[in-house]
Design an enzyme around this catalytic site. Structure first.
Site, PDB file in Angstrom:
ATOM      1  N   ARG A 150       0.812  -1.241   0.000  1.00  0.00           N
ATOM      2  CA  ARG A 150       0.000   0.000   0.000  1.00  0.00           C
ATOM      3  C   ARG A 150       0.837   1.280   0.000  1.00  0.00           C
ATOM      4  O   ARG A 150       0.358   2.344   0.337  1.00  0.00           O
ATOM      5  CB  ARG A 150      -0.992   0.020   1.150  1.00  0.00           C
ATOM      6  CG  ARG A 150      -1.979  -1.128   1.074  1.00  0.00           C
ATOM      7  CD  ARG A 150      -3.235  -0.874   1.855  1.00  0.00           C
ATOM      8  NE  ARG A 150      -4.177  -1.942   1.574  1.00  0.00           N
ATOM      9  CZ  ARG A 150      -4.178  -3.109   2.180  1.00  0.00           C
ATOM     10  NH1 ARG A 150      -3.290  -3.359   3.123  1.00  0.00           N
ATOM     11  NH2 ARG A 150      -5.054  -4.021   1.864  1.00  0.00           N
TER      12      ARG A 150
ATOM     13  N   LYS B 177       3.122  11.596 -11.094  1.00  0.00           N
ATOM     14  CA  LYS B 177       2.352  10.677 -11.934  1.00  0.00           C
ATOM     15  C   LYS B 177       3.144   9.385 -12.080  1.00  0.00           C
ATOM     16  O   LYS B 177       4.337   9.419 -12.382  1.00  0.00           O
ATOM     17  CB  LYS B 177       2.110  11.282 -13.321  1.00  0.00           C
ATOM     18  CG  LYS B 177       0.936  12.229 -13.381  1.00  0.00           C
ATOM     19  CD  LYS B 177       0.580  12.565 -14.823  1.00  0.00           C
ATOM     20  CE  LYS B 177      -0.617  13.497 -14.878  1.00  0.00           C
ATOM     21  NZ  LYS B 177      -0.926  13.960 -16.242  1.00  0.00           N
TER      22      LYS B 177
ATOM     23  N   LYS C 288       7.022  23.442 -13.012  1.00  0.00           N
ATOM     24  CA  LYS C 288       6.183  22.250 -12.847  1.00  0.00           C
ATOM     25  C   LYS C 288       5.689  22.121 -11.408  1.00  0.00           C
ATOM     26  O   LYS C 288       4.531  21.777 -11.162  1.00  0.00           O
ATOM     27  CB  LYS C 288       6.943  20.993 -13.275  1.00  0.00           C
ATOM     28  CG  LYS C 288       6.111  19.744 -13.060  1.00  0.00           C
ATOM     29  CD  LYS C 288       6.089  18.775 -14.180  1.00  0.00           C
ATOM     30  CE  LYS C 288       5.045  17.699 -13.935  1.00  0.00           C
ATOM     31  NZ  LYS C 288       5.324  16.471 -14.649  1.00  0.00           N
TER      32      LYS C 288
ATOM     33  N   GLU D 290      -4.857  16.871 -11.640  1.00  0.00           N
ATOM     34  CA  GLU D 290      -5.380  17.313 -12.936  1.00  0.00           C
ATOM     35  C   GLU D 290      -6.902  17.410 -12.912  1.00  0.00           C
ATOM     36  O   GLU D 290      -7.581  17.007 -13.844  1.00  0.00           O
ATOM     37  CB  GLU D 290      -4.925  16.333 -14.035  1.00  0.00           C
ATOM     38  CG  GLU D 290      -4.800  16.962 -15.402  1.00  0.00           C
ATOM     39  CD  GLU D 290      -4.026  16.101 -16.385  1.00  0.00           C
ATOM     40  OE1 GLU D 290      -2.855  15.804 -16.119  1.00  0.00           O
ATOM     41  OE2 GLU D 290      -4.618  15.732 -17.400  1.00  0.00           O
TER      42      GLU D 290
ATOM     43  N   ARG E 155      -3.370  21.664 -14.316  1.00  0.00           N
ATOM     44  CA  ARG E 155      -2.294  20.758 -14.749  1.00  0.00           C
ATOM     45  C   ARG E 155      -2.369  20.450 -16.246  1.00  0.00           C
ATOM     46  O   ARG E 155      -1.371  20.094 -16.873  1.00  0.00           O
ATOM     47  CB  ARG E 155      -2.325  19.469 -13.908  1.00  0.00           C
ATOM     48  CG  ARG E 155      -1.074  18.614 -14.096  1.00  0.00           C
ATOM     49  CD  ARG E 155      -0.914  17.550 -13.029  1.00  0.00           C
ATOM     50  NE  ARG E 155       0.276  16.755 -13.290  1.00  0.00           N
ATOM     51  CZ  ARG E 155       0.923  16.031 -12.407  1.00  0.00           C
ATOM     52  NH1 ARG E 155       0.484  15.978 -11.160  1.00  0.00           N
ATOM     53  NH2 ARG E 155       1.997  15.333 -12.736  1.00  0.00           N
TER      54      ARG E 155
ATOM     55  N   ASN F  24      -0.006  19.865 -21.073  1.00  0.00           N
ATOM     56  CA  ASN F  24      -0.327  19.137 -22.306  1.00  0.00           C
ATOM     57  C   ASN F  24      -0.134  20.001 -23.552  1.00  0.00           C
ATOM     58  O   ASN F  24      -0.433  19.557 -24.658  1.00  0.00           O
ATOM     59  CB  ASN F  24      -1.787  18.663 -22.218  1.00  0.00           C
ATOM     60  CG  ASN F  24      -1.986  17.348 -22.928  1.00  0.00           C
ATOM     61  OD1 ASN F  24      -1.097  16.495 -22.928  1.00  0.00           O
ATOM     62  ND2 ASN F  24      -3.132  17.195 -23.560  1.00  0.00           N
TER      63      ASN F  24
ATOM     64  N   HIS G 245       0.861  18.597 -26.937  1.00  0.00           N
ATOM     65  CA  HIS G 245       0.746  17.147 -26.878  1.00  0.00           C
ATOM     66  C   HIS G 245      -0.464  16.594 -27.640  1.00  0.00           C
ATOM     67  O   HIS G 245      -0.504  15.401 -27.949  1.00  0.00           O
ATOM     68  CB  HIS G 245       0.705  16.660 -25.426  1.00  0.00           C
ATOM     69  CG  HIS G 245       2.050  16.761 -24.733  1.00  0.00           C
ATOM     70  ND1 HIS G 245       2.717  17.943 -24.571  1.00  0.00           N
ATOM     71  CD2 HIS G 245       2.842  15.805 -24.175  1.00  0.00           C
ATOM     72  CE1 HIS G 245       3.865  17.721 -23.937  1.00  0.00           C
ATOM     73  NE2 HIS G 245       3.963  16.437 -23.683  1.00  0.00           N
TER      74      HIS G 245
ATOM     75  N   HIS H 292       0.484  13.420 -29.813  1.00  0.00           N
ATOM     76  CA  HIS H 292       0.038  12.040 -29.592  1.00  0.00           C
ATOM     77  C   HIS H 292      -0.463  11.422 -30.896  1.00  0.00           C
ATOM     78  O   HIS H 292      -0.207  10.245 -31.174  1.00  0.00           O
ATOM     79  CB  HIS H 292      -1.066  11.991 -28.526  1.00  0.00           C
ATOM     80  CG  HIS H 292      -0.559  12.297 -27.143  1.00  0.00           C
ATOM     81  ND1 HIS H 292      -1.366  12.718 -26.119  1.00  0.00           N
ATOM     82  CD2 HIS H 292       0.688  12.244 -26.617  1.00  0.00           C
ATOM     83  CE1 HIS H 292      -0.646  12.907 -25.020  1.00  0.00           C
ATOM     84  NE2 HIS H 292       0.608  12.617 -25.301  1.00  0.00           N
TER      85      HIS H 292
ATOM     86  N   HIS I 256       9.324  11.670 -28.984  1.00  0.00           N
ATOM     87  CA  HIS I 256       8.226  12.386 -28.322  1.00  0.00           C
ATOM     88  C   HIS I 256       8.470  13.895 -28.427  1.00  0.00           C
ATOM     89  O   HIS I 256       7.553  14.672 -28.733  1.00  0.00           O
ATOM     90  CB  HIS I 256       8.159  11.941 -26.860  1.00  0.00           C
ATOM     91  CG  HIS I 256       7.057  12.600 -26.084  1.00  0.00           C
ATOM     92  ND1 HIS I 256       5.729  12.445 -26.391  1.00  0.00           N
ATOM     93  CD2 HIS I 256       7.102  13.448 -25.013  1.00  0.00           C
ATOM     94  CE1 HIS I 256       4.992  13.159 -25.543  1.00  0.00           C
ATOM     95  NE2 HIS I 256       5.804  13.774 -24.699  1.00  0.00           N
TER      96      HIS I 256
HETATM   97  N1  GLY Z   1       3.823  15.169 -17.832  1.00  0.00           N
HETATM   98  C1  GLY Z   1       2.565  15.763 -17.576  1.00  0.00           C
HETATM   99  C2  GLY Z   1       2.196  15.787 -16.130  1.00  0.00           C
HETATM  100  O1  GLY Z   1       3.003  15.482 -15.290  1.00  0.00           O
HETATM  101  O2  GLY Z   1       1.076  16.114 -15.832  1.00  0.00           O
END
Ligand code: GLY
Length: 370
Positions: free
Chosen positions: A127, A149, A233, A243, A248, A252, A255, A259, A272
């Site tokens: 956990r 993330k 960031k 997000e 957040r 993007n 992106h 993508h 990328h």
């Molecule tokens: N790489 C995008 C984020 O961390 O939200």
């Protein structure tokens, strides 16, 4: 040059340090020991991959062992295929087999793939145990190692299973970047450029002035570019960790088209970063049309991306295929494609773009490549 410490302070989470600079890896053990979990732990598991292990594993283990930790390691095959539930399962089993308890620390030593899967494994084993990120690529230093993330891919798509779990320490040793190839370098530069456009005039024009030095890997400029990106960031994630507050999403930028390019050209055909840079060029033009964004931003951003070694792509696909790929992306909502568009540097909006407008822009984009 001394290392720089950035503190990430997210409401409801324990604050953590990101240490940026040459030589930080030699002090990994000392900095892990200084964290709350690391202060009490006896055992550390380093998770790395087959590219990074021969380069930096021994150095990381030496630093941890010097602090009295009993250190184990697991090396997974390098590459995106390792970001799977099967590999996560093997790591969980190996952790249990060597009797790692809840008080162990997991160290993720590598690029984005290692950071994501090790973060996922660490956040779920018993956990959740403490996770330390030691990014070894520019992309991972400026983006994926900070913000919590974690995830693995499913056959239906990338990052479809994962957690939000903040690391307890991030060690970004810029000496580790000396082994990075040009393609990987440009990948990190694309995310730095993205951050600068979304952040502020101060970051954007500083980067424009120092783009050639960043491309040439000048140590002082590299360190400052990473620090500025991490500060940006950290601020975004502090406002919207999961997000869910409409902040957040700004990460993007570039992106949405990227993508679709990666998917339709075949993953790995373009990096990328190359795809994100193309996506930024497209989004800025869309913004000029829809939001009246100054042409100067479009042109200056082109200049910045060129200087960072991220030229416009000559590849394109049919507008119908691109639109279809964007509508299927997991960031689309109810089949509507959403773009992060800059009104100006430091001022962005999340805009739902109708199929007709998008089709027209994609036609222009395809025609420009002919
Ligand atoms: N790489 C995008 C984020 O961390 O939200």
């Amino acid at each position: 040059m001394p290392t720089t410490k950035v503190v990430v302070n997210i409401p409801g989470e324990s604050a953590y340090d990101v240490r940026v600079g040459a030589g930080a890896l030699d002090r990994l053990g000392q900095h892990v020991r200084a964290t709350a979990a690391g202060g009490k732990a006896d055992r550390v598991l380093v998770i790395t991959d087959s590219n990074v292990a021969p380069l930096y594993l021994a150095q990381a283990k030496r630093s941890l062992a010097a602090e009295g930790y009993r250190v184990s390691d697991i090396t997974i095959p390098a590459g995106e295929d390792s970001k799977s539930i099967a590999v996560a399962g093997e790591i969980w089993e190996a952790m249990a087999a060597c009797s790692l308890g809840r008080d162990c620390v997991v160290v993720a030593l590598g690029g984005g793939v290692v950071g994501d899967i090790a973060g996922f494994v660490g956040s779920t084993y018993m956990r959740g145990v403490s996770v330390v990120q030691v990014p070894t690529t520019l992309l991972a230093m400026v983006d994926s190692s900070v913000g919590g993330k974690t995830g693995v891919n499913l056959s239906a798509g990338k990052n479809l299973v994962g957690t939000f779990n903040q690391p307890t320490y991030v060690c970004a040793d810029i000496n580790a970047l000396s082994t990075l190839n040009e393609r990987e370098w440009a990948c990190g530069c694309a995310e730095i450029a993205k951050a600068s456009v979304i952040d502020s005039d101060d970051f954007f024009f500083w980067l424009l002035d120092h783009a050639n030095q960043l491309a040439a890997r000048d140590e002082g400029v590299v360190q400052e570019a990473i620090v500025r990106s991490v500060v940006f960031k950290a601020d975004v994630v502090a406002q919207d960790q999961t997000e869910s507050r409409g902040v957040r999403e700004c990460l993007n930028y570039g992106h949405t088209l990227a993508h679709a390019i990666e998917k339709l050209s075949g993953y790995g055909t373009y990096s990328h970063g190359a795809a994100v840079a193309e996506g930024m060029r497209f989004a800025a033009r869309l913004a000029a049309d829809l939001l009246g964004t100054p042409e100067e931003l479009v042109e200056t951003q082109d200049e910045l991306l060129d200087a960072l070694g991220l030229p416009a792509l000559s590849w394109s696909a049919s507008p119908a295929d691109m639109l279809d790929a964007m509508k299927r992306d997991k960031k689309a909502r109810g089949g509507q494609v959403r773009f992060v568009l800059p009104r100006d540097v430091g001022n962005w909006e999340l805009v739902e773009v109708s199929d007709d407008i998008l089709r027209a822009h994609l036609q222009q984009w395809t025609a420009s490549k002919a």
